[in-house]
Design a protein around this motif. Structure first.
Motif, PDB file in Angstrom:
ATOM      1  N   UNK A 172       0.915  -1.116   0.151  1.00 25.66           N
ATOM      2  CA  UNK A 172      -0.174  -0.034  -0.202  1.00 25.66           C
ATOM      3  C   UNK A 172       0.817   1.188   0.159  1.00 25.66           C
ATOM      4  N   UNK A 173       0.472   2.243  -0.718  1.00 23.48           N
ATOM      5  CA  UNK A 173       1.097   3.547  -0.695  1.00 23.48           C
ATOM      6  C   UNK A 173       0.563   4.863   0.264  1.00 23.48           C
ATOM      7  N   UNK A 174       1.463   5.586   0.631  1.00 19.05           N
ATOM      8  CA  UNK A 174       0.991   6.974   1.194  1.00 19.05           C
ATOM      9  C   UNK A 174       0.930   6.879   2.640  1.00 19.05           C
ATOM     10  N   UNK A 175       0.656   7.858   3.530  1.00 21.99           N
ATOM     11  CA  UNK A 175       0.670   7.940   4.799  1.00 21.99           C
ATOM     12  C   UNK A 175      -0.500   7.288   5.405  1.00 21.99           C
ATOM     13  N   UNK A 176      -1.569   6.826   4.762  1.00 23.12           N
ATOM     14  CA  UNK A 176      -2.725   5.874   5.180  1.00 23.12           C
ATOM     15  C   UNK A 176      -2.377   4.511   4.626  1.00 23.12           C
ATOM     16  N   UNK A 177      -1.170   4.340   4.305  1.00 23.42           N
ATOM     17  CA  UNK A 177      -1.002   2.920   3.945  1.00 23.42           C
ATOM     18  C   UNK A 177      -1.613   1.767   5.160  1.00 23.42           C
ATOM     19  N   UNK A 225       3.316  13.193   9.923  1.00 23.93           N
ATOM     20  CA  UNK A 225       2.255  12.472   9.358  1.00 23.93           C
ATOM     21  C   UNK A 225       0.956  11.961  10.166  1.00 23.93           C
ATOM     22  N   UNK A 279      -1.521  15.132   9.462  1.00 25.48           N
ATOM     23  CA  UNK A 279      -1.860  15.595   8.084  1.00 25.48           C
ATOM     24  C   UNK A 279      -3.382  15.609   7.818  1.00 25.48           C
ATOM     25  N   UNK A 280      -4.110  14.819   8.387  1.00 25.05           N
ATOM     26  CA  UNK A 280      -5.473  14.899   8.508  1.00 25.05           C
ATOM     27  C   UNK A 280      -6.081  15.188   9.592  1.00 25.05           C
ATOM     28  N   UNK A 335       3.675  16.067  -0.677  1.00 24.68           N
ATOM     29  CA  UNK A 335       4.100  15.249   0.630  1.00 24.68           C
ATOM     30  C   UNK A 335       4.962  16.487   1.632  1.00 24.68           C
ATOM     31  N   UNK A 382      10.419   4.692  -0.271  1.00 26.34           N
ATOM     32  CA  UNK A 382       9.721   4.342  -1.435  1.00 26.34           C
ATOM     33  C   UNK A 382      10.804   4.124  -2.578  1.00 26.34           C
ATOM     34  N   UNK A 416       6.043   1.323  -2.257  1.00 23.15           N
ATOM     35  CA  UNK A 416       6.213   2.113  -0.934  1.00 23.15           C
ATOM     36  C   UNK A 416       6.486   0.786   0.078  1.00 23.15           C
TER      37      UNK A 416
END
Ligand code: FE2
Lengths: 164, 277
Positions: free
Chosen positions: A88-93, B38, B41-42, B74, B98, B103
């Motif tokens: 999976x990719x990204x910070x929510x992986x 991170x 981020x949300x 990012x 990555x 990733x």
């Protein structure tokens, strides 16, 4: 291919990794035509490469277990086998990882927890509606249930109704 | 260069959601905190509530060693968190997470070549330009040793000279690597310009099957405190941050751990120091 890209492939692909460790020269040169990059791969110690690859999967397993303990319980081996084929990719992986594993579990016709499924759905797709029947792990064990999620203009409603 | 690289001094703590109330109500003996970019981020946690303390922003996923271009979107999110927190510095790792469209989700070592030096240096320049803050580069733990690994302290020092960045010296990572690969951590430190160290990370290591692991889950061991003392005797003005991610301690145990670190920090500050200038 740059040495870093080749390392990413060797760390993520168990089949390629074992091919490399069985036949370093040809796989290294195939991945990295540049001499300096190939030299990096040729200097890699087998045990270290395997340990680092195992660590990546162990970190994923731990993070996914924190999100879907009931659905992953007793299935660590399945997760490890499956994990090598999906990154999976990204910070929510971690959430994506857990979601994809639930999809895989469902595809195999295995039981998963509806509450965990709904929670992930609400986090990853808050505005998309969901109605799903399944089994939910409650304080009284596994029970049949109905999961409902709706999201609109900043509001969200999620619930799981269980029988028994 | 004299004085602390990043303006962080004393004892700090990595912000985790369970620690948040303790940090906000001031019940822990802290001089600064570090937020993981991170995590925000949300999340809309009010970083401004931390403004009573200097804040460092630490990111995990810039993947400075990747051959692909830096992920500008990012980086922009890291910048936004740094601004929300009014951070004094940002930091990330001498590593890649990555590459080749994969990733790996975790820090992996990079070959310490001239090509890598140029790559990392240009990314550090870019990060400092976008965030408007000094960046610190952290040494990682790894099970995979690549060519040039023993050059790491010199590599980090050269990067600091070339870009104006600082070094985030993770003493636990150093100790874990030293034990697993059989080198002397003091020798490593003797090859680093400690004047360029802007922050120290510390957490207890775990041990399994004869190898050490940085699981961020244990109290700091005595030998790590000795290593810390050795560094602070030379640079007593470096901020020391306790990292803890798993098996979190309760408030009392956390305060005890911070106090153990503070005793070392204060002990070194009170000595006649040999600050490198
Ligand atoms: Fe660290």
């Amino acid at each position: 291919m740059d040495a870093v890209c080749a390392l990413a492939r060797l760390l993520s692909d168990p089949t390629l990794r074992e091919q490399f460790l069985a036949n370093r020269q040809s796989v290294a040169w195939e991945l990295c035509p540049d001499e300096a990059d190939a030299a990096v791969l040729l200097a890699v110690e087998a045990a270290g490469l395997r340990r680092q690859a195992d660590l990546l999967i162990a970190k994923r397993t731990r993070a996914v277990f924190a999100l879907i303990p009931n659905s992953l319980s007793g299935r660590h081996r399945l997760f490890v086998e499956w994990a090598g084929s999906y990154w999976p990719e990204g910070y929510r992986r971690h959430e994506l990882d857990a979601w994809s594993f639930l999809t895989e579990v469902n595809r195999r016709g295995l039981r998963y927890c509806l509450i965990e499924y709904l929670r992930l759905h609400a986090r990853l797709s808050p505005t998309s509606s969901l109605v799903r029947f399944g089994l939910a792990r409650t304080g009284r064990g596994w029970r049949p249930g109905l999961a409902v999620h709706a999201g609109w203009s900043g509001r969200r409603v999620s619930c799981v109704l269980t029988l028994g | 260069m004299s004085g602390p690289v990043a303006g962080l001094q004393g004892v700090g703590l990595g912000v985790r959601s369970a620690f948040w109330p303790l940090i906000v109500d001031g019940s822990l003996p802290l001089d600064f905190v570090e937020v993981t970019a991170e995590h925000f981020f949300d999340d809309d946690l009010p970083l401004v509530q931390l403004s009573g303390l200097p804040v460092a922003v630490h990111s995990l996923g810039l993947s400075l060693g990747s051959p692909e271009p830096l992920d500008e979107a990012y980086l922009d999110r890291v910048r936004a968190v740094a601004e929300r927190a009014d951070a004094v510095c940002s930091s990330d790792h001498l590593a890649f997470t990555r590459a080749n469209g994969i990733d790996l989700g975790h820090l992996n070592p990079v070959p310490l070549s001239d090509k890598m030096f140029d790559r990392i240096a240009s990314r550090v320049d870019r990060v400092q330009q976008i965030t408007g803050r000094v960046m610190l580069l952290e040494n990682i733990t790894t099970h995979l040793q690549l060519p040039g690994a023993r050059q790491e302290p010199r590599f980090l020092t050269r990067l600091a000279y070339a870009t104006g960045c600082g070094i985030l010296l993770d003493l636990t990572n150093l100790y874990v690597n030293a034990r697993n690969f059989g080198f002397d951590p003091e020798d490593y430190l003797s090859q680093m310009d400690l004047a360029r160290v802007g922050q120290i990370h510390l957490v207890g290591y775990s041990e399994r099957a004869g190898r050490l692991h940085d699981e961020h889950a244990r109290p700091v061991q005595q030998e790590l405190l000795s290593l810390l003392r050795g560094v602070l005797m030379q640079r007593p003005d470096i901020g020391v941050l306790l990292e803890w991610d798993r098996d979190l301690p309760d408030a009392a145990a956390l305060a005890v751990e911070l106090t153990r670190i503070r005793e070392v920090v204060d002990g070194c500050r009170l000595r006649p120091c040999q600050t490198v200038v």
